[in-house]
Design a protein around this motif. Structure first.
Motif, short mmCIF file in Angstrom:
data_model
loop_
_atom_site.label_atom_id
_atom_site.label_comp_id
_atom_site.label_asym_id
_atom_site.label_seq_id
_atom_site.Cartn_x
_atom_site.Cartn_y
_atom_site.Cartn_z
N ARG A 175 -10.11 -0.91 4.28
CA ARG A 175 -9.40 0.37 5.23
C ARG A 175 -10.22 1.65 5.39
NH1 ARG A 175 -4.28 -0.93 6.36
NH2 ARG A 175 -3.54 -2.94 5.83
N SER A 176 -10.82 1.85 4.44
CA SER A 176 -11.60 3.51 4.44
C SER A 176 -12.64 3.47 5.45
CB SER A 176 -12.33 3.75 2.99
OG SER A 176 -13.16 2.72 2.58
N GLY A 218 -0.44 7.11 -0.98
CA GLY A 218 -1.53 7.54 -1.78
C GLY A 218 -2.78 6.68 -1.54
N GLY A 219 -2.71 5.54 -1.01
CA GLY A 219 -3.73 4.45 -1.05
C GLY A 219 -3.69 3.36 -1.93
N THR A 220 -2.79 3.43 -3.09
CA THR A 220 -2.80 2.47 -4.29
C THR A 220 -2.22 1.26 -3.59
OG1 THR A 220 -2.27 4.29 -5.63
CG2 THR A 220 -1.75 2.21 -6.35
N THR A 221 -2.84 0.16 -4.12
CA THR A 221 -2.80 -1.03 -3.63
C THR A 221 -1.91 -1.80 -4.66
OG1 THR A 221 -4.49 -1.56 -2.27
CG2 THR A 221 -3.73 -3.38 -2.58
N ASP A 255 -6.21 -3.75 0.91
CA ASP A 255 -7.49 -3.08 0.94
C ASP A 255 -8.38 -3.09 1.95
OD1 ASP A 255 -6.88 -1.98 -1.71
OD2 ASP A 255 -7.53 -4.09 -2.72
N GLN A 269 -17.78 3.82 2.95
CA GLN A 269 -17.40 4.96 2.17
C GLN A 269 -17.82 6.35 2.78
OE1 GLN A 269 -17.41 4.63 -2.17
NE2 GLN A 269 -18.54 6.51 -2.49
N VAL A 282 0.84 -1.18 -0.05
CA VAL A 282 -0.08 -0.12 0.10
C VAL A 282 0.83 1.29 0.11
CG1 VAL A 282 -1.74 1.25 1.31
CG2 VAL A 282 -1.68 -1.34 1.43
N THR A 283 0.78 2.07 -0.87
CA THR A 283 1.49 3.27 -1.01
C THR A 283 0.89 4.42 -0.22
OG1 THR A 283 0.15 4.18 -2.79
CG2 THR A 283 2.04 2.79 -3.44
#
Length: 586
Positions: free
Chosen positions: A525-526, A469-472, A560, A577, A466-467
């Motif tokens: 995770r959000s 910025g949230g990219t998986t 995620d 969300q 996980v970066t």
């Protein structure tokens, strides 16, 4: 004769006093029972919002908001809270069934309901009757093959009006006024009346029988004074009630706003939920493999990356097309730069000396060949001697040319692999030291992740990164080191997914699944946010427009999702969300 008259009067007075006491305590008990009546644990909407109601049936959840003479209906999926806009809503009205008009702009349905606004206004302003405080509607929802009938109750929020007083001369008026005095006033009135009656009996009553009617007279006088006081207070209250009421909000843009209640719950109107794009998921317990979080960074694939270095120090020079810039695509074998080694003064002197010696030898051999060529034709010199002289001249000429090339020709730096220039900005004329890295070539489609683990990990199968910025990024295990590096074990993973936007050296968090199993509720995770106290929490969608923050204990699951170990029961609607937006509601 006079004694019998006094006895009769005493009996009649006693009856009157008993009747008054019964009526008085009956009214008082009624008033006390009404004040203590429990209407249930129903949470009312905040005072600043418009009249509204909600209903749930099957897969649908409906919220109705009354704004003047317009009824706004918001239809959502109960489990996910996603708006349902491709449905038909039919409402039963006094004029017959009416279909609500869809509004694609905000995802609601609207219905002009002047009859609803008129009925509510009449209930609020009518005299002599109490307002009902709610309006019942039947709404038929049709969405595809699903058809549900929802009983929607709009809570108008109108306060019940006080009943008109009865005629002052009736028995009901007397009992109502006596009951309105309240229990403390009743007890004080009784005590004062009895004391006044006994005082009158002691002063004017010569006979014992006269004490009863005199006490009744004192009691009635005290009650009359109490009623006059109560009437004066009621007049003041009616004067205060005659003031014009505060205007009710009439515009959704003004009235509909999210607010944190005094009990900590969040009231979020449906109009605001659509702006926040809130979505839910039903929590369910399941078993999964335990995961660990490791710090890591992006590194290039060792088989698809390389360095361009100088073998000897020298001055850099660009190739005919110029130096390749950062991000430029190159192929293996392309010349990227030239290096011209510098020649020291002593070296230049030695080279000039050797060049002079070679020039002298070349001149001697050329003259020898010139003398031997006519002699060879006459047979005085053998042809073998002449050819050897010519070969010697050619060797001397090559050695002389090599010395010239050493001073003039630079070293070519070529790309070892194909890829892009990841690092290196050379400048013409720059002096590069021996083994200096001039360029770094990386294939951007083949990247690895190097993670550091403080404990040996066995059975690694699934992993993701996980970066910030949230990219998986999905990962594949490649191997782990045996020697420690800074008291940690390096673990290598290959990025198997899309690498667009990823760069070497970028820090990531690696979530790797181990061989152990654990149970919990998996959520994105959000869905988990940090409260003001630093505690991890999720938002439970308890009703159509109410949310409750619940502290939870979590563990990593993958890139995620996280696993909720405690704090939430299965079957709850957890916001997945828009949770950070709810956390900022004040």
């Amino acid at each position: 004769m006079l004694s019998r008259m006094f006895r009769a009067a005493a009996v009649r007075a006693t009856v009157v006093v008993a009747a008054l006491l019964v009526a008085l305590f009956a009214g008082t008990a009624t008033a006390v029972a009404h004040e203590g009546h429990d209407h249930g644990d129903q949470s009312a909407a905040p005072a600043h919002v418009l009249p509204r109601g909600e209903a749930t049936s099957g897969p649908f959840q409906l919220v109705g908001v009354l704004n003047g003479d317009e009824l706004a209906l918001w239809l959502d999926d109960f489990a996910t809270n996603r708006p349902i806009t491709n449905a038909t809503l039919e409402i039963e009205t006094p004029q017959g069934p009416v279909t609500a008009e869809p509004r694609p702009a905000d995802g609601s349905f609207r219905l002009k309901a002047p009859w609803l606004a008129a009925g509510r206004s009449a209930a609020d302003t009518s005299a002599g009757a109490a307002a009902s405080g709610h309006v019942d509607l039947a709404v038929t929802v049709t969405a595809g093959d699903a058809i549900e009938i929802l009983a929607l109750t709009i809570e108008t929020g109108g306060a019940a009006t006080t009943a008109a007083p009865a005629d002052a001369g009736t028995w009901a008026a007397w009992t109502a006024r006596l009951g309105a005095l309240g229990r403390p006033a009743v007890l004080s009135t009784l005590a004062g009346g009895i004391a006044a009656g006994l005082l009158l009996a002691g002063l004017f009553g010569r006979r014992r029988a006269a004490a009863v009617p005199l006490a009744a007279v004192g009691l009635l006088a005290a009650i009359g004074l109490g009623l006059l006081q109560q009437q004066s207070i009621a007049h003041e209250e009616r004067t205060a009630d005659a003031r014009p009421p505060a205007p009710r909000p009439t515009a959704i843009a003004v009235a509909e706003r999210a607010q944190r209640q005094t009990d900590g719950t969040l009231f979020v109107p449906k109009a605001v939920q659509r702006i926040f794009a809130l979505e839910n998921t039903l929590s369910a317990t399941g078993s999964t493999r335990r995961a660990v979080e490791l710090p890591g960074r992006i590194i290039p694939d060792p088989d698809a990356a390389g360095y361009v270095q100088t073998a000897v120090g020298g001055r850099l020079a660009p190739p005919p097309g110029g130096f390749p810039r950062l991000g430029a695509t190159v192929k293996a074998g392309d010349v990227l730069a030239y290096v011209t080694p510098p020649v020291q003064a002593i070296d230049a002197s030695d080279m000039r000396q050797r060049q002079g010696e070679l020039d002298q030898q070349i001149a001697i051999v050329e003259r020898r060949i010139a003398r031997w060529e006519p002699l060879a034709a006459a047979g005085a010199v053998t042809r073998t001697q002449l050819e050897e002289a010519r070969l010697e001249l050619k060797g001397l000429a090559d050695r002389r040319a090599a010395l010239d090339r050493v001073r003039r020709e630079p070293e070519a730096l070529v790309a070892p692999v194909s890829g892009i220039v990841a690092d290196g900005v050379p400048v013409a004329g720059q002096i590069a030291q021996t083994n200096a890295i001039v360029f770094q070539i990386v294939d951007p489609t083949r990247l690895w992740v190097e993670a550091m683990s403080f404990d040996p990990l066995d059975g690694l199968a699934q992993a993701s990164a996980v970066t910030a910025g949230g990219t998986t990024l999905p990962l594949a295990f490649r191997g782990a080191g045996f020697a420690d590096r800074g008291q940690a074990i390096p673990v290598h993973f290959a990025v198997t997914g899309d690498t667009k936007g990823i760069r070497t050296g970028q820090f990531v968090t690696v979530v790797a699944a181990t061989g152990e199993t654990t149970s919990g509720i998996a959520v994105p995770r959000s869905a988990v946010v940090r409260g003001s106290d630093g505690q991890a929490q999720v938002f439970d969608h308890v009703s159509a427009e109410r949310f409750v923050a619940r502290p939870v204990r979590t563990a990593p699951l993958d890139g995620d999702r996280v696993l909720i170990l405690a704090g939430v029961e299965p079957g709850r609607r957890i916001v997945v969300q828009g949770a950070p937006l709810l956390d900022n509601v004040r």
